[in-house]
Design an enzyme around this catalytic site. Structure first.
Site, short mmCIF file in Angstrom:
data_model
loop_
_atom_site.label_atom_id
_atom_site.label_comp_id
_atom_site.label_asym_id
_atom_site.label_seq_id
_atom_site.Cartn_x
_atom_site.Cartn_y
_atom_site.Cartn_z
N ASP A 33 67.76 -10.42 29.33
CA ASP A 33 69.13 -10.25 29.42
C ASP A 33 69.61 -11.54 30.07
OD1 ASP A 33 71.42 -7.72 28.92
OD2 ASP A 33 71.95 -9.53 29.86
N LEU A 35 72.63 -11.56 31.03
CA LEU A 35 73.74 -11.03 32.03
C LEU A 35 75.17 -11.87 31.63
CD1 LEU A 35 71.79 -10.67 35.46
CD2 LEU A 35 72.33 -9.00 33.73
N THR A 125 74.63 -2.21 12.99
CA THR A 125 75.86 -1.65 13.24
C THR A 125 76.21 -1.37 11.87
OG1 THR A 125 78.23 -1.83 13.81
CG2 THR A 125 77.14 -3.94 13.67
N ASP A 126 77.08 -0.14 11.84
CA ASP A 126 77.71 0.31 10.57
C ASP A 126 78.84 -0.64 9.95
OD1 ASP A 126 79.79 0.99 12.42
OD2 ASP A 126 79.72 3.11 11.95
N GLU A 127 79.26 -1.73 10.97
CA GLU A 127 80.15 -2.33 10.67
C GLU A 127 79.86 -3.43 9.51
OE1 GLU A 127 82.71 -4.09 13.70
OE2 GLU A 127 82.79 -2.16 14.84
N TYR A 153 82.54 -10.53 14.40
CA TYR A 153 81.38 -9.45 14.94
C TYR A 153 80.72 -9.40 13.66
CZ TYR A 153 79.22 -5.72 16.55
OH TYR A 153 78.47 -4.66 16.94
N SER A 154 81.11 -8.50 12.86
CA SER A 154 80.43 -7.82 12.01
C SER A 154 79.82 -8.78 10.87
CB SER A 154 81.40 -6.68 11.02
OG SER A 154 82.39 -7.32 10.53
N LYS A 157 76.77 -9.97 12.76
CA LYS A 157 75.65 -8.94 12.87
C LYS A 157 75.17 -8.68 11.18
CE LYS A 157 74.62 -6.60 15.69
NZ LYS A 157 73.52 -6.58 16.62
N ASN A 182 79.95 4.19 15.98
CA ASN A 182 80.32 4.13 17.32
C ASN A 182 79.69 4.86 18.46
OD1 ASN A 182 82.70 2.79 15.55
ND2 ASN A 182 83.76 2.57 17.50
N ARG A 217 86.94 6.34 13.54
CA ARG A 217 85.65 5.95 13.81
C ARG A 217 84.65 7.23 14.03
NH1 ARG A 217 87.72 2.17 12.40
NH2 ARG A 217 87.60 -0.10 13.39
N ASN A 252 91.74 7.34 16.02
CA ASN A 252 91.91 6.81 17.39
C ASN A 252 92.86 7.76 18.26
OD1 ASN A 252 89.84 5.03 16.49
ND2 ASN A 252 91.44 3.54 16.43
#
Ligand code: NAD
Ligand code: DAU
Length: 339
Positions: A33, A35, A125-127, A153-154, A157, A182, A217, A252
Protein backbone atom coordinates in the site's frame (compact mmCIF):
# COMPACT_ATOMS: atom_id res chain seq x y z
CA UNK A 1 -0.91 -19.81 -0.06
CA UNK A 2 0.85 -16.46 -0.26
CA UNK A 3 -1.30 -13.45 -1.15
CA UNK A 4 -0.39 -9.90 -2.02
CA UNK A 5 -3.23 -7.57 -1.09
CA UNK A 6 -2.73 -4.16 -2.68
CA UNK A 7 -4.55 -1.24 -1.06
CA UNK A 8 -4.77 -3.35 2.10
CA UNK A 9 -4.53 -0.31 4.38
CA UNK A 10 -7.73 1.19 2.97
CA UNK A 11 -11.34 0.49 3.91
CA UNK A 12 -12.20 -2.77 2.12
CA UNK A 13 -8.61 -4.02 1.81
CA UNK A 14 -8.04 -3.85 5.58
CA UNK A 15 -11.36 -5.54 6.28
CA UNK A 16 -10.34 -8.23 3.79
CA UNK A 17 -6.96 -8.81 5.44
CA UNK A 18 -8.54 -9.07 8.89
CA UNK A 19 -11.18 -11.46 7.55
CA UNK A 20 -8.90 -13.73 5.54
CA UNK A 21 -6.22 -14.02 8.24
CA UNK A 22 -8.90 -15.28 10.61
CA UNK A 23 -10.54 -17.57 8.04
CA UNK A 24 -7.25 -18.99 6.66
CA UNK A 25 -4.60 -18.64 9.41
CA UNK A 26 -2.19 -20.83 7.42
CA UNK A 27 -1.93 -18.29 4.56
CA UNK A 28 0.76 -15.63 4.33
CA UNK A 29 -0.63 -12.17 3.65
CA UNK A 30 1.43 -9.32 2.25
CA UNK A 31 -0.09 -5.85 2.24
CA UNK A 32 1.28 -3.54 -0.46
CA UNK A 33 0.00 0.00 0.00
CA UNK A 34 1.25 3.49 -0.85
CA UNK A 35 -0.50 4.95 2.22
CA UNK A 36 -2.23 7.77 0.37
CA UNK A 37 -4.69 9.96 2.31
CA UNK A 38 -7.02 6.92 2.35
CA UNK A 39 -4.49 4.38 3.64
CA UNK A 40 -4.14 4.00 7.39
CA UNK A 41 -1.98 1.47 9.24
CA UNK A 42 -4.26 1.88 12.27
CA UNK A 43 -6.73 -0.28 10.32
CA UNK A 44 -4.27 -3.19 10.47
CA UNK A 45 -3.33 -2.94 14.17
CA UNK A 46 -5.04 -6.27 14.95
CA UNK A 47 -2.81 -8.21 12.51
CA UNK A 48 0.45 -6.24 12.52
CA UNK A 49 2.22 -8.66 14.90
CA UNK A 50 0.96 -11.81 13.21
CA UNK A 51 4.05 -13.66 11.85
CA UNK A 52 2.11 -14.43 8.67
CA UNK A 53 1.59 -10.73 7.94
CA UNK A 54 4.03 -8.43 6.10
CA UNK A 55 3.61 -4.79 5.07
CA UNK A 56 5.34 -2.94 2.22
CA UNK A 57 4.85 0.77 1.66
CA UNK A 58 4.89 0.81 -2.14
CA UNK A 59 3.06 2.48 -4.99
CA UNK A 60 1.49 0.19 -7.60
CA UNK A 61 2.58 2.70 -10.25
CA UNK A 62 6.24 2.10 -9.36
CA UNK A 63 7.24 -0.76 -11.65
CA UNK A 64 10.71 -1.25 -10.17
CA UNK A 65 9.45 -1.31 -6.59
CA UNK A 66 6.59 -3.67 -7.40
CA UNK A 67 8.88 -6.06 -9.32
CA UNK A 68 11.29 -6.18 -6.36
CA UNK A 69 8.50 -7.26 -4.03
CA UNK A 70 7.31 -9.94 -6.47
CA UNK A 71 10.85 -11.21 -6.93
CA UNK A 72 11.42 -11.48 -3.20
CA UNK A 73 8.02 -12.80 -2.13
CA UNK A 74 6.99 -15.00 -5.08
CA UNK A 75 3.26 -14.64 -4.33
CA UNK A 76 0.59 -17.10 -5.50
CA UNK A 77 -2.34 -14.69 -5.62
CA UNK A 78 -2.69 -10.92 -6.11
CA UNK A 79 -5.85 -9.13 -5.05
CA UNK A 80 -5.86 -5.57 -6.31
CA UNK A 81 -7.86 -3.26 -4.06
CA UNK A 82 -5.47 -0.32 -4.54
CA UNK A 83 -7.24 2.57 -6.18
CA UNK A 84 -8.33 6.14 -5.96
CA UNK A 85 -11.89 5.38 -4.88
CA UNK A 86 -13.84 8.60 -4.35
CA UNK A 87 -16.07 9.86 -7.18
CA UNK A 88 -16.06 13.52 -6.01
CA UNK A 89 -12.25 13.61 -6.01
CA UNK A 90 -12.24 12.20 -9.56
CA UNK A 91 -14.33 15.19 -10.65
CA UNK A 92 -11.79 17.68 -9.27
CA UNK A 93 -8.65 15.71 -10.26
CA UNK A 94 -9.17 12.94 -12.85
CA UNK A 95 -5.45 12.48 -13.62
CA UNK A 96 -4.47 10.51 -10.53
CA UNK A 97 -7.43 8.16 -11.15
CA UNK A 98 -6.08 7.20 -14.56
CA UNK A 99 -2.55 6.86 -13.21
CA UNK A 100 -3.37 4.67 -10.21
CA UNK A 101 -6.44 2.79 -11.36
CA UNK A 102 -5.36 2.07 -14.95
CA UNK A 103 -1.57 2.28 -15.12
CA UNK A 104 -1.13 0.81 -11.62
CA UNK A 105 -3.26 -2.17 -12.64
CA UNK A 106 -1.09 -2.64 -15.72
CA UNK A 107 2.13 -2.61 -13.65
CA UNK A 108 0.69 -5.26 -11.32
CA UNK A 109 -0.36 -7.51 -14.20
CA UNK A 110 3.03 -7.09 -15.89
CA UNK A 111 4.64 -8.20 -12.63
CA UNK A 112 2.29 -11.20 -12.58
CA UNK A 113 3.36 -12.15 -16.10
CA UNK A 114 7.05 -11.71 -15.34
CA UNK A 115 7.16 -13.65 -12.10
CA UNK A 116 4.23 -16.06 -12.62
CA UNK A 117 1.23 -16.26 -10.33
CA UNK A 118 -1.76 -18.57 -9.87
CA UNK A 119 -4.40 -15.83 -9.84
CA UNK A 120 -4.74 -12.08 -10.37
CA UNK A 121 -8.00 -10.72 -8.95
CA UNK A 122 -9.23 -7.24 -9.84
CA UNK A 123 -11.57 -5.61 -7.33
CA UNK A 124 -13.90 -3.59 -9.50
CA UNK A 125 -17.20 -1.82 -9.01
CA UNK A 126 -20.81 -1.78 -10.17
CA UNK A 127 -20.18 1.82 -11.28
CA UNK A 128 -18.59 0.51 -14.49
CA UNK A 129 -22.13 -0.25 -15.71
CA UNK A 130 -23.21 3.40 -15.43
CA UNK A 131 -26.61 3.92 -13.83
CA UNK A 132 -30.20 2.71 -14.04
CA UNK A 133 -33.36 4.84 -14.26
CA UNK A 134 -35.20 5.45 -10.99
CA UNK A 135 -38.56 4.47 -12.50
CA UNK A 136 -37.48 0.99 -13.70
CA UNK A 137 -37.11 -1.10 -10.52
CA UNK A 138 -37.24 -4.21 -12.73
CA UNK A 139 -33.77 -3.47 -14.19
CA UNK A 140 -30.52 -4.77 -12.63
CA UNK A 141 -26.84 -4.91 -13.58
CA UNK A 142 -25.81 -8.38 -14.73
CA UNK A 143 -22.33 -9.41 -15.88
CA UNK A 144 -23.63 -8.95 -19.45
CA UNK A 145 -24.68 -5.31 -18.93
CA UNK A 146 -22.53 -3.16 -21.24
CA UNK A 147 -19.89 -0.95 -19.65
CA UNK A 148 -21.11 2.66 -19.60
CA UNK A 149 -19.16 4.68 -17.05
CA UNK A 150 -20.28 8.14 -15.89
CA UNK A 151 -17.47 9.63 -13.77
CA UNK A 152 -13.71 9.78 -14.27
CA UNK A 153 -13.53 7.32 -11.35
CA UNK A 154 -15.83 4.77 -12.95
CA UNK A 155 -14.22 5.31 -16.37
CA UNK A 156 -10.81 4.52 -14.86
CA UNK A 157 -12.16 1.38 -13.17
CA UNK A 158 -13.86 0.30 -16.43
CA UNK A 159 -10.60 0.88 -18.32
CA UNK A 160 -8.76 -1.30 -15.83
CA UNK A 161 -11.37 -4.05 -16.24
CA UNK A 162 -10.90 -3.97 -20.02
CA UNK A 163 -7.15 -4.24 -19.56
CA UNK A 164 -7.58 -7.21 -17.23
CA UNK A 165 -9.78 -8.93 -19.82
CA UNK A 166 -7.18 -8.23 -22.50
CA UNK A 167 -4.31 -9.63 -20.38
CA UNK A 168 -6.35 -12.77 -19.81
CA UNK A 169 -7.18 -13.29 -23.49
CA UNK A 170 -3.88 -12.17 -25.03
CA UNK A 171 -1.36 -13.43 -22.49
CA UNK A 172 -3.40 -16.12 -20.74
CA UNK A 173 -3.01 -14.38 -17.39
CA UNK A 174 -5.26 -16.23 -14.90
CA UNK A 175 -7.55 -13.34 -13.94
CA UNK A 176 -10.90 -12.84 -12.28
CA UNK A 177 -12.87 -9.62 -11.78
CA UNK A 178 -15.52 -8.79 -9.18
CA UNK A 179 -17.91 -5.84 -9.43
CA UNK A 180 -19.46 -4.93 -6.12
CA UNK A 181 -22.09 -2.46 -5.02
CA UNK A 182 -21.61 0.21 -2.28
CA UNK A 183 -19.90 -1.11 0.85
CA UNK A 184 -20.33 0.13 4.39
CA UNK A 185 -18.78 -0.88 7.71
CA UNK A 186 -15.77 -0.20 9.96
CA UNK A 187 -12.73 1.77 8.74
CA UNK A 188 -14.50 3.55 5.87
CA UNK A 189 -12.85 6.91 5.23
CA UNK A 190 -15.15 9.75 6.37
CA UNK A 191 -15.40 11.31 2.89
CA UNK A 192 -17.96 8.61 1.96
CA UNK A 193 -21.71 9.06 2.59
CA UNK A 194 -22.27 6.95 5.73
CA UNK A 195 -19.18 7.86 7.80
CA UNK A 196 -19.41 11.50 6.64
CA UNK A 197 -22.98 11.74 7.91
CA UNK A 198 -22.06 10.02 11.20
CA UNK A 199 -19.07 12.28 11.88
CA UNK A 200 -20.91 15.48 10.88
CA UNK A 201 -23.97 14.56 12.96
CA UNK A 202 -21.77 13.82 15.97
CA UNK A 203 -20.34 17.34 15.59
CA UNK A 204 -23.82 18.82 15.02
CA UNK A 205 -22.65 20.00 11.58
CA UNK A 206 -24.95 20.24 8.53
CA UNK A 207 -25.54 16.95 6.69
CA UNK A 208 -24.95 17.73 2.99
CA UNK A 209 -27.34 15.69 0.83
CA UNK A 210 -26.64 16.01 -2.90
CA UNK A 211 -29.56 17.03 -5.13
CA UNK A 212 -32.91 15.81 -3.80
CA UNK A 213 -31.49 12.80 -1.93
CA UNK A 214 -33.49 10.35 -4.07
CA UNK A 215 -30.49 8.68 -5.75
CA UNK A 216 -30.37 4.97 -4.98
CA UNK A 217 -27.39 2.87 -3.91
CA UNK A 218 -27.33 -0.90 -3.27
CA UNK A 219 -25.58 -1.33 0.11
CA UNK A 220 -23.54 -4.34 1.21
CA UNK A 221 -21.83 -4.90 4.56
CA UNK A 222 -18.09 -4.94 3.90
CA UNK A 223 -17.47 -8.39 5.40
CA UNK A 224 -19.92 -9.91 2.92
CA UNK A 225 -17.87 -8.38 0.09
CA UNK A 226 -14.69 -9.83 1.63
CA UNK A 227 -16.25 -13.30 1.83
CA UNK A 228 -17.29 -13.10 -1.82
CA UNK A 229 -13.76 -12.17 -2.94
CA UNK A 230 -12.31 -14.97 -0.83
CA UNK A 231 -14.64 -17.45 -2.56
CA UNK A 232 -13.78 -16.13 -6.02
CA UNK A 233 -10.02 -16.45 -5.55
CA UNK A 234 -10.37 -19.99 -4.18
CA UNK A 235 -13.27 -21.42 -6.22
CA UNK A 236 -14.05 -18.94 -8.99
CA UNK A 237 -13.40 -19.69 -12.65
CA UNK A 238 -10.46 -17.99 -14.34
CA UNK A 239 -11.53 -15.43 -16.96
CA UNK A 240 -14.89 -14.78 -15.30
CA UNK A 241 -16.54 -11.63 -13.95
CA UNK A 242 -18.69 -11.88 -10.80
CA UNK A 243 -21.20 -9.24 -9.68
CA UNK A 244 -21.52 -8.87 -5.90
CA UNK A 245 -24.51 -7.24 -4.22
CA UNK A 246 -27.25 -8.00 -1.74
CA UNK A 247 -30.45 -6.51 -3.23
CA UNK A 248 -30.45 -3.76 -0.66
CA UNK A 249 -31.42 -0.58 -2.48
CA UNK A 250 -31.88 2.58 -0.46
CA UNK A 251 -32.48 6.26 -1.26
CA UNK A 252 -29.63 8.40 0.13
CA UNK A 253 -32.03 10.51 2.17
CA UNK A 254 -33.40 7.44 3.96
CA UNK A 255 -29.89 6.41 5.02
CA UNK A 256 -29.21 9.90 6.36
CA UNK A 257 -32.48 9.80 8.33
CA UNK A 258 -31.57 6.41 9.84
CA UNK A 259 -28.24 7.84 11.01
CA UNK A 260 -29.83 11.00 12.42
CA UNK A 261 -32.35 8.90 14.37
CA UNK A 262 -29.77 6.41 15.69
CA UNK A 263 -27.62 9.26 16.98
CA UNK A 264 -30.57 11.09 18.57
CA UNK A 265 -30.01 14.20 16.42
CA UNK A 266 -32.47 16.52 14.69
CA UNK A 267 -33.44 16.19 11.02
CA UNK A 268 -32.94 19.97 10.88
CA UNK A 269 -29.24 19.17 10.32
CA UNK A 270 -30.11 17.80 6.87
CA UNK A 271 -29.11 20.33 4.19
CA UNK A 272 -29.76 19.82 0.49
CA UNK A 273 -26.75 20.99 -1.52
CA UNK A 274 -25.78 21.30 -5.19
CA UNK A 275 -25.83 17.92 -6.92
CA UNK A 276 -22.72 15.96 -7.88
CA UNK A 277 -21.85 16.51 -11.58
CA UNK A 278 -22.97 13.51 -13.64
CA UNK A 279 -24.54 11.96 -10.52
CA UNK A 280 -25.53 8.33 -11.16
CA UNK A 281 -29.21 7.80 -10.32
CA UNK A 282 -29.48 4.18 -9.29
CA UNK A 283 -27.20 1.16 -8.88
CA UNK A 284 -28.67 -2.33 -8.47
CA UNK A 285 -26.72 -5.56 -8.75
CA UNK A 286 -28.08 -8.92 -9.85
CA UNK A 287 -25.91 -11.40 -7.88
CA UNK A 288 -27.46 -14.56 -9.37
CA UNK A 289 -24.20 -15.78 -10.93
CA UNK A 290 -22.07 -15.73 -7.78
CA UNK A 291 -24.95 -17.27 -5.83
CA UNK A 292 -25.52 -20.11 -8.32
CA UNK A 293 -21.86 -20.83 -9.10
CA UNK A 294 -20.16 -20.23 -5.75
CA UNK A 295 -23.02 -20.38 -3.25
CA UNK A 296 -22.40 -16.82 -2.01
CA UNK A 297 -25.16 -14.96 -0.23
CA UNK A 298 -24.93 -11.83 1.92
CA UNK A 299 -25.14 -12.63 5.63
CA UNK A 300 -25.62 -9.21 7.24
CA UNK A 301 -29.03 -7.53 6.91
CA UNK A 302 -28.84 -3.78 6.37
CA UNK A 303 -30.87 -3.01 9.50
CA UNK A 304 -28.25 -4.85 11.61
CA UNK A 305 -25.18 -3.80 9.63
CA UNK A 306 -25.99 -0.10 9.77
CA UNK A 307 -26.50 -0.17 13.57
CA UNK A 308 -23.24 -2.17 13.97
CA UNK A 309 -21.47 0.39 11.78
CA UNK A 310 -22.84 3.42 13.65
CA UNK A 311 -21.80 1.78 16.93
CA UNK A 312 -18.30 1.15 15.56
CA UNK A 313 -17.91 4.84 14.71
CA UNK A 314 -19.15 5.79 18.19
CA UNK A 315 -16.72 3.33 19.81
CA UNK A 316 -13.78 4.41 17.63
CA UNK A 317 -14.04 8.19 17.70
CA UNK A 318 -10.25 8.58 17.93
CA UNK A 319 -9.87 6.78 14.60
CA UNK A 320 -12.05 9.22 12.65
CA UNK A 321 -11.44 12.33 14.78
CA UNK A 322 -7.73 12.01 13.88
CA UNK A 323 -8.72 12.04 10.21
CA UNK A 324 -11.31 14.81 10.27
CA UNK A 325 -9.07 17.07 12.37
CA UNK A 326 -6.17 16.83 9.87
CA UNK A 327 -5.75 17.56 6.14
CA UNK A 328 -9.38 16.43 5.69
CA UNK A 329 -10.49 19.91 6.82
CA UNK A 330 -9.01 21.46 3.66
CA UNK A 331 -10.70 18.78 1.55
CA UNK A 332 -14.04 19.42 3.25
CA UNK A 333 -13.79 23.17 2.76
CA UNK A 334 -12.95 22.79 -0.92
CA UNK A 335 -15.76 20.32 -1.59
CA UNK A 336 -18.56 21.68 0.57
CA UNK A 337 -18.02 25.40 1.18
CA UNK A 338 -20.33 27.44 -1.08
CA UNK A 339 -21.84 24.26 -2.48
P1 NAD B 1 -10.03 3.31 -0.10
O1 NAD B 1 -9.90 4.62 -0.79
O2 NAD B 1 -10.57 3.26 1.29
O3 NAD B 1 -8.59 2.60 -0.07
C1 NAD B 1 -7.73 2.59 -1.15
C2 NAD B 1 -6.38 2.08 -0.67
O4 NAD B 1 -5.50 2.02 -1.81
C3 NAD B 1 -5.70 2.97 0.36
O5 NAD B 1 -5.13 2.20 1.38
C4 NAD B 1 -4.62 3.69 -0.44
O6 NAD B 1 -3.49 4.05 0.33
C5 NAD B 1 -4.29 2.63 -1.47
N1 NAD B 1 -3.69 3.20 -2.69
C6 NAD B 1 -4.18 4.24 -3.42
N2 NAD B 1 -3.36 4.50 -4.44
C7 NAD B 1 -2.34 3.60 -4.38
C8 NAD B 1 -1.20 3.35 -5.16
N3 NAD B 1 -0.90 4.09 -6.24
N4 NAD B 1 -0.39 2.33 -4.82
C9 NAD B 1 -0.66 1.57 -3.73
N5 NAD B 1 -1.72 1.77 -2.93
C10 NAD B 1 -2.56 2.77 -3.26
O7 NAD B 1 -10.88 2.41 -1.08
P2 NAD B 1 -11.95 1.27 -0.76
O8 NAD B 1 -13.28 1.89 -0.59
O9 NAD B 1 -11.41 0.37 0.27
O10 NAD B 1 -11.97 0.51 -2.18
C11 NAD B 1 -11.07 -0.55 -2.44
C12 NAD B 1 -11.33 -1.08 -3.84
O11 NAD B 1 -12.66 -1.54 -3.94
C13 NAD B 1 -11.17 -0.02 -4.93
O12 NAD B 1 -10.55 -0.63 -6.04
C14 NAD B 1 -12.59 0.39 -5.27
O13 NAD B 1 -12.68 0.80 -6.61
C15 NAD B 1 -13.32 -0.91 -5.04
N6 NAD B 1 -14.74 -0.82 -4.63
C16 NAD B 1 -15.10 -0.01 -3.59
C17 NAD B 1 -16.44 0.01 -3.18
C18 NAD B 1 -16.89 0.87 -2.01
O14 NAD B 1 -18.08 0.96 -1.76
N7 NAD B 1 -16.00 1.49 -1.25
C19 NAD B 1 -17.39 -0.78 -3.85
C20 NAD B 1 -16.97 -1.57 -4.93
C21 NAD B 1 -15.65 -1.59 -5.30
O1 DAU C 1 -21.02 1.50 -6.10
C1 DAU C 1 -19.72 1.25 -5.67
C2 DAU C 1 -19.02 2.56 -5.42
O2 DAU C 1 -19.58 3.11 -4.23
C3 DAU C 1 -17.51 2.41 -5.28
O3 DAU C 1 -16.99 1.97 -6.51
C4 DAU C 1 -16.86 3.74 -4.87
O4 DAU C 1 -15.48 3.53 -4.63
C5 DAU C 1 -17.52 4.22 -3.61
O5 DAU C 1 -16.99 5.48 -3.24
C6 DAU C 1 -19.03 4.32 -3.79
O6 DAU C 1 -19.38 5.39 -4.70
P1 DAU C 1 -20.59 6.41 -4.43
O7 DAU C 1 -20.35 7.63 -5.21
O8 DAU C 1 -21.89 5.72 -4.59
O9 DAU C 1 -20.35 6.65 -2.84
P2 DAU C 1 -20.43 7.96 -1.93
O10 DAU C 1 -20.34 7.49 -0.52
O11 DAU C 1 -19.48 9.00 -2.38
O12 DAU C 1 -21.90 8.49 -2.21
C7 DAU C 1 -23.04 7.68 -1.99
C8 DAU C 1 -24.27 8.48 -2.40
O13 DAU C 1 -24.44 9.57 -1.47
C9 DAU C 1 -24.14 9.12 -3.76
O14 DAU C 1 -25.41 9.10 -4.41
C10 DAU C 1 -23.73 10.57 -3.48
C11 DAU C 1 -24.39 10.83 -2.14
N1 DAU C 1 -23.67 11.77 -1.24
C12 DAU C 1 -22.35 11.52 -0.99
C13 DAU C 1 -21.62 12.37 -0.15
C14 DAU C 1 -20.17 12.12 0.12
C15 DAU C 1 -24.33 12.85 -0.67
O15 DAU C 1 -25.52 13.04 -0.87
N2 DAU C 1 -23.61 13.67 0.16
C16 DAU C 1 -22.29 13.51 0.41
O16 DAU C 1 -21.69 14.33 1.15
Amino acid sequence: MKLIVTGGAGFIGSNYIIYTMKAHPEDQVICLDALTYAGNLENLKSVENNPNFTFYKEDIRNREGVYKIFEKEKPDVIINFAAESHVDRSITNPQIFVETNVLGTQVLMDACRKYGIKRYHQVSTDEVYGDLPLDRPDLFFTEQTPIHASSPYSASKASADLLVGAYHRTFGLPCTISRCSNNYGPYQFPEKLIPLMISNAEHDKPLPVYGNGMNVRDWLYVEDHCKAIDLIIRKGTVGEIYNIGGHNEMHNIDIVKIIVKALGKSEDLITYVKDRAGHDRRYAIDPTKIHNELGWLPETMFKDGIQKTIQWYLDNKDWWENIVNGEYQNYYKKMYENR
